[in-house]
Structure formats: C-alpha cells, structure tokens
Scaffold this motif. Structure first.
Motif, PDB file in Angstrom:
ATOM      1  N   ARG A   1       4.363   4.196   0.234  1.00  0.00           N
ATOM      2  CA  ARG A   1       5.441   3.386   0.789  1.00  0.00           C
ATOM      3  C   ARG A   1       5.663   3.778   2.239  1.00  0.00           C
ATOM      4  NH1 ARG A   1       8.701   0.360  -2.230  1.00  0.00           N
ATOM      5  NH2 ARG A   1       8.625   0.604  -4.478  1.00  0.00           N
ATOM      6  N   VAL A   2       6.293   2.893   2.991  1.00  0.00           N
ATOM      7  CA  VAL A   2       6.615   3.210   4.379  1.00  0.00           C
ATOM      8  C   VAL A   2       7.569   4.407   4.376  1.00  0.00           C
ATOM      9  CG1 VAL A   2       7.760   2.378   6.453  1.00  0.00           C
ATOM     10  CG2 VAL A   2       6.259   0.858   5.180  1.00  0.00           C
ATOM     11  N   GLY A   3       7.224   5.436   5.155  1.00  0.00           N
ATOM     12  CA  GLY A   3       8.013   6.657   5.223  1.00  0.00           C
ATOM     13  C   GLY A   3       7.497   7.762   4.317  1.00  0.00           C
ATOM     14  N   ALA A   4       6.555   7.471   3.432  1.00  0.00           N
ATOM     15  CA  ALA A   4       6.028   8.487   2.517  1.00  0.00           C
ATOM     16  C   ALA A   4       5.030   9.378   3.244  1.00  0.00           C
ATOM     17  CB  ALA A   4       5.343   7.818   1.332  1.00  0.00           C
ATOM     18  N   PRO A   5       5.045  10.676   2.939  1.00  0.00           N
ATOM     19  CA  PRO A   5       4.076  11.577   3.580  1.00  0.00           C
ATOM     20  C   PRO A   5       2.665  11.327   3.060  1.00  0.00           C
ATOM     21  CG  PRO A   5       5.379  12.759   1.954  1.00  0.00           C
ATOM     22  CD  PRO A   5       5.962  11.381   2.043  1.00  0.00           C
ATOM     23  N   ILE A   6       1.719  11.262   3.999  1.00  0.00           N
ATOM     24  CA  ILE A   6       0.318  11.036   3.635  1.00  0.00           C
ATOM     25  C   ILE A   6      -0.447  12.345   3.709  1.00  0.00           C
ATOM     26  CG2 ILE A   6      -1.812   9.896   4.335  1.00  0.00           C
ATOM     27  CD1 ILE A   6      -0.123   7.563   5.251  1.00  0.00           C
ATOM     28  N   ASP A   7      -0.255  13.056   4.791  1.00  0.00           N
ATOM     29  CA  ASP A   7      -0.926  14.323   5.005  1.00  0.00           C
ATOM     30  C   ASP A   7       0.161  15.315   5.417  1.00  0.00           C
ATOM     31  OD1 ASP A   7      -3.185  15.871   4.966  1.00  0.00           O
ATOM     32  OD2 ASP A   7      -3.835  15.344   6.980  1.00  0.00           O
ATOM     33  N   ASN A   8      -0.208  16.519   5.808  1.00  0.00           N
ATOM     34  CA  ASN A   8       0.776  17.564   6.129  1.00  0.00           C
ATOM     35  C   ASN A   8       1.879  17.077   7.062  1.00  0.00           C
ATOM     36  OD1 ASN A   8      -0.693  19.303   4.567  1.00  0.00           O
ATOM     37  ND2 ASN A   8      -1.876  20.104   6.285  1.00  0.00           N
ATOM     38  N   ALA A   9       1.526  16.565   8.230  1.00  0.00           N
ATOM     39  CA  ALA A   9       2.536  16.173   9.212  1.00  0.00           C
ATOM     40  C   ALA A   9       2.561  14.671   9.451  1.00  0.00           C
ATOM     41  CB  ALA A   9       2.279  16.901  10.522  1.00  0.00           C
ATOM     42  N   LEU A  10       1.795  13.900   8.699  1.00  0.00           N
ATOM     43  CA  LEU A  10       1.690  12.464   8.942  1.00  0.00           C
ATOM     44  C   LEU A  10       2.376  11.672   7.836  1.00  0.00           C
ATOM     45  CD1 LEU A  10      -2.049  12.303  10.020  1.00  0.00           C
ATOM     46  CD2 LEU A  10      -0.045  12.367  11.484  1.00  0.00           C
ATOM     47  N   VAL A  11       3.025  10.577   8.244  1.00  0.00           N
ATOM     48  CA  VAL A  11       3.669   9.676   7.297  1.00  0.00           C
ATOM     49  C   VAL A  11       3.202   8.252   7.599  1.00  0.00           C
ATOM     50  CG1 VAL A  11       5.718  11.109   6.989  1.00  0.00           C
ATOM     51  CG2 VAL A  11       5.705   9.337   8.731  1.00  0.00           C
ATOM     52  N   LEU A  12       3.391   7.367   6.645  1.00  0.00           N
ATOM     53  CA  LEU A  12       3.120   5.949   6.868  1.00  0.00           C
ATOM     54  C   LEU A  12       4.319   5.389   7.615  1.00  0.00           C
ATOM     55  CD1 LEU A  12       1.326   3.478   6.385  1.00  0.00           C
ATOM     56  CD2 LEU A  12       2.537   3.128   4.238  1.00  0.00           C
ATOM     57  N   GLN A  13       4.125   5.011   8.879  1.00  0.00           N
ATOM     58  CA  GLN A  13       5.240   4.572   9.717  1.00  0.00           C
ATOM     59  C   GLN A  13       5.595   3.108   9.498  1.00  0.00           C
ATOM     60  OE1 GLN A  13       3.986   5.675  13.670  1.00  0.00           O
ATOM     61  NE2 GLN A  13       5.087   7.631  13.530  1.00  0.00           N
TER      62      GLN A  13
END
Length: 189
Positions: free
Chosen positions: A107-119
């Motif tokens: 979902r938008v805002g969910a963390p994908i990797d350590n410091a990255l999120v889906l913006q």
C-alpha cells in the motif's frame, strides 16, 4: 510359421520406426510467446554452477552482485490506483518484486526496504523513496502490446451461389366490400 512371425516382427519394427521419425520430422513445436523473458544471463547460470560445486566467486562478480543499482532491484508487476480525479495520490496498491523475489502487494506508505517506502501510485507507475523525502526511484509498467488486428475470412458455403430471387410483396387484401364476398371464397372454374 516361424517365417511369418519373423516377417511380422520385421514389418512391425519398420512401422514403429516410420511412425517415430514421421512424428519427429512432421510435428513443429509451438513458438515461444512474445511476452516471455529469459530467466538469467549466461553469467548468472555460470555463477550458480560454480556455487553448486563450492568454488569461490571472483571478487569483481561478488562486488557487482552485492551493490546493484537501486532501480534494478525493483520490478513493478502491476498497480491498482484511483482515477485521476478521485481522491489523492495517497491511495493505491502496487505489486512489486524486490531483488528477484516473488512479488508482494504494498500500500502507499508501506515500507518496502529498510529505508524505502511506496510513496505514490499512478495509473501505470509507482514511486519509491524515503518516508519524508524526494522519490528515489520511479517504476513504470512496460507498455501494452498493440492489439491484434485483422479481418475475418469470407463466409463460404452459408449462402447459395448466384443471385437470390426475392418474391415481390403481396398486394393488400381489399376485404369484403359492396362488390361481394372476398376473393378467396369465390369458386373458380
């Protein structure tokens, strides 16, 4: 009698060979679909075989495998985004594969990797970056293939050949009138 059995066995073997080679030669394999992609490069297969036999990889291959580009780590498989006029860009779901693993829905805002999120998610793209910062990567879906076009063959055998005679329309029946009974009731001699 033994000669007949031997002849039968010889001819059965000849027929089996002819059928085998006939199917080998005459049957054509299906072509590979256009949307397929190769699984791995030749270098990737070689590295897997070397790892299988416990051979240490070269340092240059290990360095390139450990630090891939940020954009090459992610692959956008699909998106589910609101229409342009509806709500904001804070809604939506993206199906993303990270580091060649099976894709997962984010979902938008969910963390994908350590410091990255889906913006954010758009109709055919998604942006990834830090939670409070500029987008680091924009992922786009590949363009759709062009639609299949063509024409249907003419229908043959459904209609009779040559011109078709259409009967003329029947004249309206005047019905009973002062002149007498209807025409279809009059006896004709």
């Amino acid at each position: 009698m033994p000669a007949r059995i031997a002849a039968f066995l010889v001819w059965a073997a000849v027929a089996a060979c002819a059928a085998f080679w006939g199917l080998r030669v005459l049957v054509t394999p299906r072509p590979v679909p256009s949307q397929t992609e190769p699984v791995a490069s030749a270098e990737g297969r070689r590295a897997d075989v070397l790892r299988l036999f416990a051979v240490a990889a070269t340092p240059s291959a290990a360095a390139s495998a450990s630090a891939p580009g940020l954009a090459s780590r992610f692959k956008l498989i699909g998106v589910m985004a609101p229409k342009e006029g509806e709500r904001g860009r804070d809604q939506g779901i993206a199906l993303i594969a990270v580091d060649e693993k099976p894709p997962r829905a984010y979902r938008v805002g969910a963390p994908i990797d350590n410091a990255l999120v889906l913006q954010s998610v758009a109709v055919r793209s998604a942006t990834i970056g830090p939670a409070q910062g500029e987008p680091a990567v924009q992922l786009d879906l590949p363009p759709l293939p062009p639609p299949a076009t063509g024409s249907l063959p003419a229908a043959s055998g459904l209609l009779p050949a040559g011109p078709v005679a259409v009967p003329p329309p029947a004249a309206p029946d005047p019905g009973p009138g002062p002149s007498g009974p209807p025409r279809d009731l009059v006896n004709r001699r």
